[in-house]
Design a protein around this motif. Structure first.
Motif, mmCIF file in Angstrom:
data_model
loop_
_atom_site.group_PDB
_atom_site.id
_atom_site.type_symbol
_atom_site.label_atom_id
_atom_site.label_comp_id
_atom_site.label_asym_id
_atom_site.label_seq_id
_atom_site.Cartn_x
_atom_site.Cartn_y
_atom_site.Cartn_z
ATOM 1 N N ALA A 364 0.638 -0.819 -0.061
ATOM 2 C CA ALA A 364 -0.079 0.231 0.088
ATOM 3 C C ALA A 364 0.735 1.213 -0.023
ATOM 4 N N ALA A 365 1.997 1.476 0.853
ATOM 5 C CA ALA A 365 3.158 2.870 0.326
ATOM 6 C C ALA A 365 3.672 3.264 -0.832
ATOM 7 N N GLU A 366 3.796 1.682 -1.277
ATOM 8 C CA GLU A 366 4.421 2.135 -2.688
ATOM 9 C C GLU A 366 3.398 2.141 -3.644
ATOM 10 N N VAL A 367 1.631 2.087 -3.555
ATOM 11 C CA VAL A 367 0.817 2.593 -4.405
ATOM 12 C C VAL A 367 0.925 3.682 -4.225
ATOM 13 N N ARG A 368 1.114 4.546 -2.657
ATOM 14 C CA ARG A 368 0.520 5.601 -2.612
ATOM 15 C C ARG A 368 1.849 6.482 -3.473
ATOM 16 N N ALA A 369 2.852 5.853 -2.966
ATOM 17 C CA ALA A 369 4.035 6.380 -3.004
ATOM 18 C C ALA A 369 4.504 6.893 -4.412
ATOM 19 N N MET A 370 3.495 6.001 -5.536
ATOM 20 C CA MET A 370 3.309 6.409 -7.149
ATOM 21 C C MET A 370 2.293 7.481 -7.712
ATOM 22 N N LEU A 371 0.646 7.218 -6.946
ATOM 23 C CA LEU A 371 -0.031 7.763 -6.747
ATOM 24 C C LEU A 371 0.191 8.955 -6.339
ATOM 25 N N GLU A 372 1.151 9.482 -5.058
ATOM 26 C CA GLU A 372 1.635 10.944 -4.651
ATOM 27 C C GLU A 372 2.594 11.770 -6.259
ATOM 28 N N GLU A 373 3.414 10.830 -6.522
ATOM 29 C CA GLU A 373 4.557 11.623 -7.340
ATOM 30 C C GLU A 373 4.364 11.769 -8.609
ATOM 31 N N ALA A 374 3.325 10.464 -9.361
ATOM 32 C CA ALA A 374 2.367 10.829 -10.506
ATOM 33 C C ALA A 374 1.815 12.323 -10.548
ATOM 34 N N PHE A 375 1.026 11.980 -9.197
ATOM 35 C CA PHE A 375 0.045 13.650 -9.069
ATOM 36 C C PHE A 375 1.289 15.253 -8.967
ATOM 37 N N LEU A 376 1.394 15.057 -8.646
ATOM 38 C CA LEU A 376 2.891 15.967 -8.849
ATOM 39 C C LEU A 376 3.634 16.494 -9.686
ATOM 40 N N VAL A 377 3.923 15.564 -10.768
ATOM 41 C CA VAL A 377 4.128 15.742 -12.459
ATOM 42 C C VAL A 377 3.345 16.736 -12.745
ATOM 43 N N GLN A 378 1.815 15.761 -12.551
ATOM 44 C CA GLN A 378 0.637 16.206 -12.892
ATOM 45 C C GLN A 378 0.117 18.432 -12.434
ATOM 46 N N ARG A 379 0.910 18.376 -11.523
ATOM 47 C CA ARG A 379 0.347 19.910 -10.379
ATOM 48 C C ARG A 379 1.355 20.683 -11.505
ATOM 49 N N MET A 595 3.988 10.884 -20.182
ATOM 50 C CA MET A 595 5.175 11.112 -18.925
ATOM 51 C C MET A 595 3.949 11.230 -17.286
ATOM 52 N N ILE A 596 3.442 11.302 -16.893
ATOM 53 C CA ILE A 596 2.644 11.525 -15.370
ATOM 54 C C ILE A 596 3.112 10.347 -14.878
ATOM 55 N N ALA A 597 2.818 9.301 -16.125
ATOM 56 C CA ALA A 597 2.441 7.552 -15.633
ATOM 57 C C ALA A 597 4.366 7.860 -15.405
ATOM 58 N N PHE A 598 5.249 7.600 -16.148
ATOM 59 C CA PHE A 598 5.764 7.031 -16.483
ATOM 60 C C PHE A 598 7.016 8.023 -15.258
ATOM 61 N N LEU A 599 6.798 8.667 -15.139
ATOM 62 C CA LEU A 599 7.653 10.270 -14.072
ATOM 63 C C LEU A 599 7.416 9.913 -12.497
ATOM 64 N N ASP A 650 12.398 23.663 -18.980
ATOM 65 C CA ASP A 650 13.362 22.295 -18.243
ATOM 66 C C ASP A 650 12.433 20.940 -20.083
ATOM 67 N N GLN A 651 13.297 20.480 -20.847
ATOM 68 C CA GLN A 651 12.714 19.823 -21.794
ATOM 69 C C GLN A 651 13.733 18.403 -21.699
ATOM 70 N N ASN A 652 12.958 16.972 -22.653
ATOM 71 C CA ASN A 652 13.597 16.324 -22.647
ATOM 72 C C ASN A 652 13.699 15.563 -21.341
ATOM 73 N N VAL A 653 12.774 15.231 -20.270
ATOM 74 C CA VAL A 653 12.440 15.155 -19.384
ATOM 75 C C VAL A 653 12.561 14.029 -18.710
ATOM 76 N N CYS A 654 12.386 13.114 -19.989
ATOM 77 C CA CYS A 654 12.118 11.247 -19.739
ATOM 78 C C CYS A 654 13.365 10.624 -20.416
ATOM 79 N N ASP A 655 14.200 10.951 -20.465
ATOM 80 C CA ASP A 655 15.317 10.310 -21.525
ATOM 81 C C ASP A 655 16.436 10.173 -19.912
ATOM 82 N N GLY A 656 16.896 9.105 -20.310
ATOM 83 C CA GLY A 656 17.572 7.872 -19.746
ATOM 84 C C GLY A 656 17.248 7.813 -17.992
ATOM 85 N N LYS A 657 16.013 7.330 -18.094
ATOM 86 C CA LYS A 657 14.917 6.570 -17.621
ATOM 87 C C LYS A 657 14.534 6.021 -17.811
#
Length: 657
Positions: A364-379, A595-599, A650-657
């Motif tokens: 559950a903690a991992e799920v919460r972390a993914m949801l929160e981090e993806a939400f912060l990307v879209q913010r 981007m939101i899902a991946f980052l 900032d550009q090209n934000v997904c490369d190298g990940k």
């Protein structure tokens, strides 16, 4: 810190190009943890007002439409819904044609839902699907009609004989969301949460969103010409009378002109809102509802959706507990402006929970972390499909975000305040599709499903890999969509179809290939339930895509329980090279969703010390090279926007990940 897209140090995360690949395996370097943002912050999202439709409003909308239908000499049926899809009234004028016919295949070889001929009052079921589409695809930042949906879900954007050779619309295949068998959508008489559509989502012109004070409060749809279809020619005006009547019905409830779809561009094309204009109106006098109900027509029940004996209903107010979509409480999440889906009784329907699939299951903690981090990307992400009004700051993307495990169990879901309601069903679809096709048992599961035909063999032949669909490739949803278009590569004329599609000569929005085959019988059975005069035919279970033998014991559901979808925005989740789930996002541009899902997953991996992350580079779907008649083409993994964040270049934000 360059911008706040994570609770970790972002400078180490946003480094190089995203283009189309998204390289790198796993979470990468471990920057020092940063303090999460405070629970109170300056609002950044467009947020709807707490307004809704009253009984008098619904009656006026119907009266507006009936007056125009009389003036146009086309008796019609009307459906009015609220923001989350509750049917508030169904009204049929005397003499209205309430039969329903779908268009045939281009070459006359019909399959799936092509060339259906259904008796009255099937058109009213189509009207509900049309109304859902207009309400669910609209927002504070953009008003979309079913004509808009028509333009963005077909095999070419925009649809036209002159645009053959261009890529498909950004919502290709979305018509098979909001399915009547979905386990995510609510069902009548439950009023909380987004609701199912009898035919999924619709592209038939003749439905518009309803607004109050710049906020979506529902939609109205009109039926009466006997056709539930789509428009294949962007360049002409097809003089659709249903559309004229529906536009007239919105008088007093129109969206602000500056946010109509015909102010929005995608790939250089202006979208369409309506071929009809007020210049087409012929009505001059509008009788009150009390004068037309029982004389000009009557309220009509639609089994499973609306009971006429209850009269005209008021809508729920979106954003309140009663609507089932509301702000998170402080006990649920502390991130500002995060919303959840609730049950109408105060309970979050999709809180973070652990996976159901064994020793490697997500916590559950991992799920919460993914949801929160993806939400912060879209913010921090720029919106593609929103328009700012009245001096608003630059609009941010608003998505729904969901995580599922390998059984397709929804482990958590969050969303922006004005994120599109359709995504509440479509995002679990995205995540389930992604994890399913990446799983070791996808091929065996499909081969055992009598609805799947020969698609497993077709995929293996197409990819030149007899081991395809056995878990050796991490398929992103973008890659799955690549092989589900009627041309591969997408839009390239003269090329054969992708392995999951039918040939272009047979293709239409009612027959997309495997996707349609998996849910065709569910829709037909549900229509049989609606039309049954004896009221004895049972409804379809909340389980799409296959027979009971496909049920996962741990969840009681199929792994693709609300159907599959084929537009981008989902990536699989791995732990030490082992598939453990998928994360998906939707609600703005496809590149934003990728981007939101991946980052979000990438940043969560760093936050959790590398416990989870994106797929290893060596097994990602963009390593697959497909031979063509001339040359070859790689599948894609993700594609992220350039300069995607507000307040930074900032550009090209997904490369190298």
């Amino acid at each position: 810190m360059r911008h706040k897209t994570s609770v970790v140090a972002i400078a180490a995360l946003l480094t190089a190009s995203c283009g189309g690949g998204g390289g790198g395996s796993g979470p990468g370097p471990q920057p020092e943890q940063q303090t999460p943002p405070p629970s109170a912050a300056t609002p950044v999202f467009q947020t709807p007002q707490l307004v809704g439709l009253s009984v008098a409003d619904v009656q006026q909308i119907i009266a507006n439409g009936v007056a125009e239908a009389q003036a146009q000499n086309q008796p019609s049926g009307f459906v009015v819904i609220d923001r989350v899809g509750n049917v508030l009234a169904v009204f049929a004028m005397n003499g209205a044609n309430l039969t329903l016919r779908t268009p045939p295949a281009p070459n006359g070889v019909n399959s799936a839902l092509q060339n259906l001929t259904l008796p009255a009052p099937a058109a009213l079921a189509g009207g509900i699907s049309k109304a859902l589409t207009s309400s669910y695809f609209s927002s504070v930042g953009a008003a979309f009609s079913t004509r808009t949906a028509n333009d963005i879900l077909q095999e070419t954007l925009p649809p036209s004989a002159a645009t053959r050779g261009l890529e498909s619309g950004p919502l290709f295949s979305v018509q098979f969301s909001q399915l009547p068998c979905s386990d995510v959508s609510s069902q009548f008489p439950n009023r909380a949460g987004t609701h199912r559509g009898p035919l999924g989502a619709g592209a038939d012109p003749g439905s518009f969103p309803l607004y109050r004070n710049g906020t979506v409060v529902g939609a109205v749809a009109v039926v009466g010409d006997g056709v539930y279809g789509f428009d294949t020619e962007y360049r002409d005006n097809d003089r659709n009378v249903e559309e004229v009547i529906a536009l007239a019905a919105t008088r007093g409830f129109e969206p602000p002109a500056e946010i109509r779809a015909d102010r929005v561009t995608i790939d250089g094309f202006l979208l369409r809102y309506s071929d009809a204009t007020p210049a087409d109106f012929r009505s001059t006098t509008i009788q009150p509802f009390v004068a037309i109900n029982g004389t000009i027509g009557n309220l009509v029940s639609v089994r499973g959706y609306y009971a006429a004996g209850g009269g005209v209903l008021a809508g729920t107010i979106y954003g309140t507990e009663a609507s089932g979509v509301r702000p998170a409480t402080a006990l649920e999440y502390t991130i500002p402006e995060l919303w959840v889906v609730s049950d109408g009784l105060g309970n979050n329907r999709f809180p973070p929970i652990p996976g159901t699939d064994g020793v490697n299951a997500l916590t559950a903690a991992e799920v919460r972390a993914m949801l929160e981090e993806a939400f912060l990307v879209q913010r921090q992400a720029r919106a593609q499909l929103r328009i700012e009004r009245n001096g608003e700051p630059e609009a941010r993307a608003q998505n729904t975000i969901a995580v599922v495990d390998t059984n397709g169990q929804i482990l958590g879901l969050v969303r922006g305040p004005d994120a599109l309601p359709d995504a509440i069903d479509a995002v679990p679809q995205k995540a389930r599709t992604t994890v399913f096709f990446s799983s070791p048992t996808a091929g065996a599961y499909l081969a055992a499903n009598p609805r799947s035909g020969n698609y497993v063999a077709a995929v293996r032949t197409f990819l030149g890999d007899p081991a395809a669909l056995t878990g050796q490739t991490a398929f992103s949803l973008r890659a799955i969509g690549n092989i589900a278009r009627p041309w591969f590569p997408d839009g390239q004329l003269g090329q054969p179809p992708g392995a999951l599609s039918v040939p272009i000569e047979q293709f239409s929005i009612f027959n997309t290939g495997l996707q349609a085959r998996l849910i065709e019988q569910d829709i037909l059975d549900h229509i049989g339930f609606i039309l049954d005069p004896t009221l004895t035919v049972p409804d379809v279970p909340q389980r799409c895509t296959g027979p009971g033998s496909a049920i996962v014991p741990a969840t009681g559901r199929n792994r693709i329980n609300n159907g599959i979808t084929l537009f981008a925005g989902g990536v699989p989740i791995y732990r030490n090279g082992v598939l453990v789930g998928a994360i998906a996002a939707s609600g703005d541009g496809n590149d934003q969703s990728d981007m939101i899902a991946f980052l979000g997953l990438h940043n969560a991996g760093i936050r959790l010390g590398g416990a989870i992350g994106n797929a290893p580079v060596a097994i990602r779907s963009d390593r697959i090279n497909v031979p063509l008649q001339q040359g070859s083409s790689n599948l894609r993994y993700i594609r992220c926007p350039f300069a995607p964040f507000v307040g930074t270049q900032d550009q090209n934000v997904c490369d190298g990940k």
